[in-house]
Each structure stands twice: as structure tokens, then as C-alpha cells.
Design an enzyme around this catalytic site. Structure first.
Site, mmCIF file in Angstrom:
data_model
loop_
_atom_site.group_PDB
_atom_site.id
_atom_site.type_symbol
_atom_site.label_atom_id
_atom_site.label_comp_id
_atom_site.label_asym_id
_atom_site.label_seq_id
_atom_site.Cartn_x
_atom_site.Cartn_y
_atom_site.Cartn_z
ATOM 1 N N THR A 57 -12.082 37.680 -0.508
ATOM 2 C CA THR A 57 -10.329 37.328 -1.150
ATOM 3 C C THR A 57 -10.175 38.812 -1.895
ATOM 4 O OG1 THR A 57 -11.165 36.073 -2.423
ATOM 5 C CG2 THR A 57 -11.035 34.849 -0.669
ATOM 6 N N ARG A 67 -6.617 26.970 7.865
ATOM 7 C CA ARG A 67 -7.362 25.560 7.396
ATOM 8 C C ARG A 67 -6.193 24.569 6.809
ATOM 9 N NH1 ARG A 67 -10.461 27.857 1.950
ATOM 10 N NH2 ARG A 67 -11.925 28.939 4.153
ATOM 11 N N ASP A 118 -20.356 34.599 2.044
ATOM 12 C CA ASP A 118 -18.817 34.624 1.541
ATOM 13 C C ASP A 118 -19.256 35.201 0.084
ATOM 14 O OD1 ASP A 118 -16.936 33.649 1.189
ATOM 15 O OD2 ASP A 118 -17.302 31.914 1.225
ATOM 16 N N LYS A 130 -12.577 33.523 7.999
ATOM 17 C CA LYS A 130 -13.569 34.436 7.627
ATOM 18 C C LYS A 130 -14.878 34.284 8.020
ATOM 19 C CE LYS A 130 -12.238 34.957 3.534
ATOM 20 N NZ LYS A 130 -10.923 34.804 3.449
ATOM 21 N N THR A 131 -15.119 32.811 7.907
ATOM 22 C CA THR A 131 -16.358 32.115 8.024
ATOM 23 C C THR A 131 -16.359 31.398 8.883
ATOM 24 O OG1 THR A 131 -16.416 31.103 5.528
ATOM 25 C CG2 THR A 131 -18.077 29.859 7.267
#
Length: 325
Positions: free
Chosen positions: A154, A213, A105, A60-61
Site C-alpha cells: 500500500t 471490498r 503482502d 491485490k490478493t
């Protein structure tokens, strides 16, 4: 869970793709974003506000950074917990330049007063600020520069409907397939300047819980293992030995995952257990269990949520039994 250090975060930043053509996986989302960004360029305007929803670690980032890079505009980063008043948000919005991309975020964790101010800012590019207190207080309307908001969450269900409806596009990111994770591992190994055999890349991909990640993090642990043991190439033996050292099994379960499964199977006799009770039993925060640990265990069918709490499944019990052999 293996927590990243500050140095690892710097490496993660280097591994981030800088364009949609470099971004691996999430094909539908990438194609949709491509259309939105191309249309914005065609009409010489800022892209619509974008909401990115999905579990942690799926990009997402990175996608927010790509939106800013593709638009040729600066990216302003903040988070929902950092915006605890309408004044915090007003100060941030008033500092934006035309076309800037604002990334928030965990946007679902903003304060209610900030959320309500954001409604007007997203639609009309202005904010109403209260000046003074008591009978002499007055509302002043401030114009702000047109901007693109990229929100990440999330827990999209926790966003109020009025806020969610103001996003021009909502992308739902899904867990990665093993084939895409192999591509992630291979690309990252090239960026890190290390060689990895194909079967070793596959082994890492299956242990990455569907999350890039985690794939990058495990790759760095195996890279360190290979370097310390003077192995110029990451082989299957390197992966298996490193994963055994860091207690990560063939499905990507670590010590905490197995601790949860063991507690549910033995101490609680395979009966439903409340989230708070489970959190106390393993010494973790309930939010960490619910947002980070539990989703993968549910996804692979090892635990299930019931009205009475979390419960281990027969598949989870079978995995524990096999692991003990």
C-alpha cells in the site's frame, strides 16, 4: 470503519474471482497481466516477479491468487511483518517447489536483512546463509527452485529501489469508478443468491469509496437487513434504511470519517493538525488514519495535507453543514 468478522472473510473468499476474465475493473492492469501470463506459458517458464501497488481493498490478493491459478502452481502466502529475519525468509524460500508463486503482502514491512536476501533470490534463485558465529562463521550458498514472487504494497514509496527494480512488472491499482462497482455489487449479489434492483446497486456503488471490498461488505449488511425484515429483493429503500442504521452517508462516509471532519472543523478551528494529535483525538492508530481513512477524504477533497498537518477544506465543511440539516 466496519470491521469484517471471520465468517465475513470466508464469504469474501467465495466472492473472489478466480480468473482475469471474471475480474471486474482495473482494465489496463488485467490486460498487462494477461500478456505476462500468456508469454510465460508460451515460453514454458515461470512468470516474471510482479509487484502490485495500491490502496487496500482493490484486489491485490485476488490478483496474486489468479496468477497462481493461471500458472497451475500452488500459492504460498505470507506477509512482510511475518518475515522479521533473513532466517525466516530462507526457510520459506528453501521449501518452494519449481514454479511456485510466493505472495508477500505488505512487502514494504519486511526486515532489512530479509530484503537484502530477497535481492539474490529473485535474480539468481539462491540464498547465502551464515552458519556459525564469530571467527568460525561461514557463508553457504543454497540453490532454490525458480519461483514467481508477487509482492503487494500500500506504500510503494517505502520499498527500497534495489528491491523495486527486481520486479519484472509493477502494477498500480487505482480506485474503481462507480460503473465498475455496480458490476461488482451485481456479481456479488448473484454469488450470494439474492436479487438487487439496479437503483439499489447504484446506491451501494456510490457509497463504496471506490473499493470493491467495501462494496461487498456493504452489500452483506443490506442483505442481512433485507432478510431480517423479510424483504425478498434488495430495493432502494432497503439500502437507504440499512445505510442509515450503519451510519454510512451518501458519499460512503461513516462515523469515524465524520468524527475526523468535525474535530478538524470545530475543536481545531479548521487549522492544520498533526497526524499523531488527530490519532489521539479519535482513538485510532496513526497508520490506520494514514493508510485507510485519510486517502478517501483527500481524494474527494474534504481534507488536505499541508506542511503543518491535516486541514479540513471548504468542501469538507460544506458537507458537514449539509449533513446537519
Amino acid at each position: 470503519m466496519i470491521e469484517p468478522t471471520s465468517d465475513e472473510r470466508e464469504v469474501e473468499a467465495k466472492l473472489r474471482p478466480t480468473s482475469l476474465t471474471e475480474f471486474v475493473g482495473q482494465e489496463k492492469v488485467v490486460n498487462q497481466l494477461n500478456l505476462i501470463l500468456d508469454a510465460a506459458k508460451l515460453h514454458n517458464r515461470a512468470p516474471d516477479h510482479i509487484l502490485l501497488a495500491g490502496p487496500p481493498g482493490l484486489g491485490k490478493t485476488t490478483l496474486a491468487m489468479i496468477v497462481a491459478h493461471d500458472s497451475g502452481k500452488p500459492l504460498r502466502l505470507t506477509s512482510g511483518p511475518a518475515i522479521q529475519s533473513s532466517g525466516d525468509l530462507a526457510s520459506m524460500l528453501s521449501a518452494l517447489q519449481s514454479g511456485d508463486v510466493l505472495f508477500i503482502d505488505e512487502i514494504h514491512r519486511m526486515s532489512r536483512s530479509a530484503e537484502e536476501m530477497l535481492y539474490l533470490a529473485m535474480e539468481d534463485f539462491r540464498v547465502d546463509v551464515m552458519v556459525g558465529k564469530g571467527p568460525g562463521a561461514a557463508s553457504i550458498s543454497l540453490e532454490i527452485a525458480p519461483f514467481t514472487l508477487v509482492g503487494a504494497t500500500t506504500r510503494s514509496g517505502m520499498l527500497p529501489t534495489p528491491l523495486r527494480d527486481r520486479f519484472g512488472f509493477t502494477a498500480f491499482l487505482e480506485y474503481y469508478e462507480p460503473a465498475d462497482l455496480v458490476s461488482v455489487v451485481t456479481r456479488a449479489s448473484q454469488k450470494l443468491g439474492i436479487e438487487i434492483e439496479s437503483d439499489a446497486a447504484n446506491a451501494l456503488a456510490t457509497r463504496s469509496r471506490g473499493t470493491p471490498r467495501i462494496a461487498n461488505r456493504l452489500l452483506r449488511r443490506v442483505r442481512d437487513f433485507a432478510a431480517v425484515n423479510r424483504q425478498p429483493v434488495i430495493t432502494m429503500d432497503s439500502v437507504l434504511s440499512a445505510m442509515e442504521l450503519f451510519e454510512v452517508d451518501a458519499l460512503g462516509l461513516d462515523r469515524v470519517d465524520r468524527q475526523i471532519l468535525t474535530l478538524l472543523a470545530t475543536q481545531f478551528s479548521a487549522k492544520p493538525v498533526g497526524l499523531s494529535t488527530l490519532a489521539v483525538a479519535i482513538g485510532e492508530e496513526p497508520d490506520t488514519i494514514e493508510a485507510v481513512i485519510e486517502p478517501y477524504l483527500i481524494r474527494i477533497g474534504f481534507i488536505q495535507r499541508t506542511p503543518r498537518g491535516r486541514e479540513i477544506t471548504q468542501h469538507g465543511i460544506a458537507h458537514l453543514t449539509q449533513a446537519k440539516r
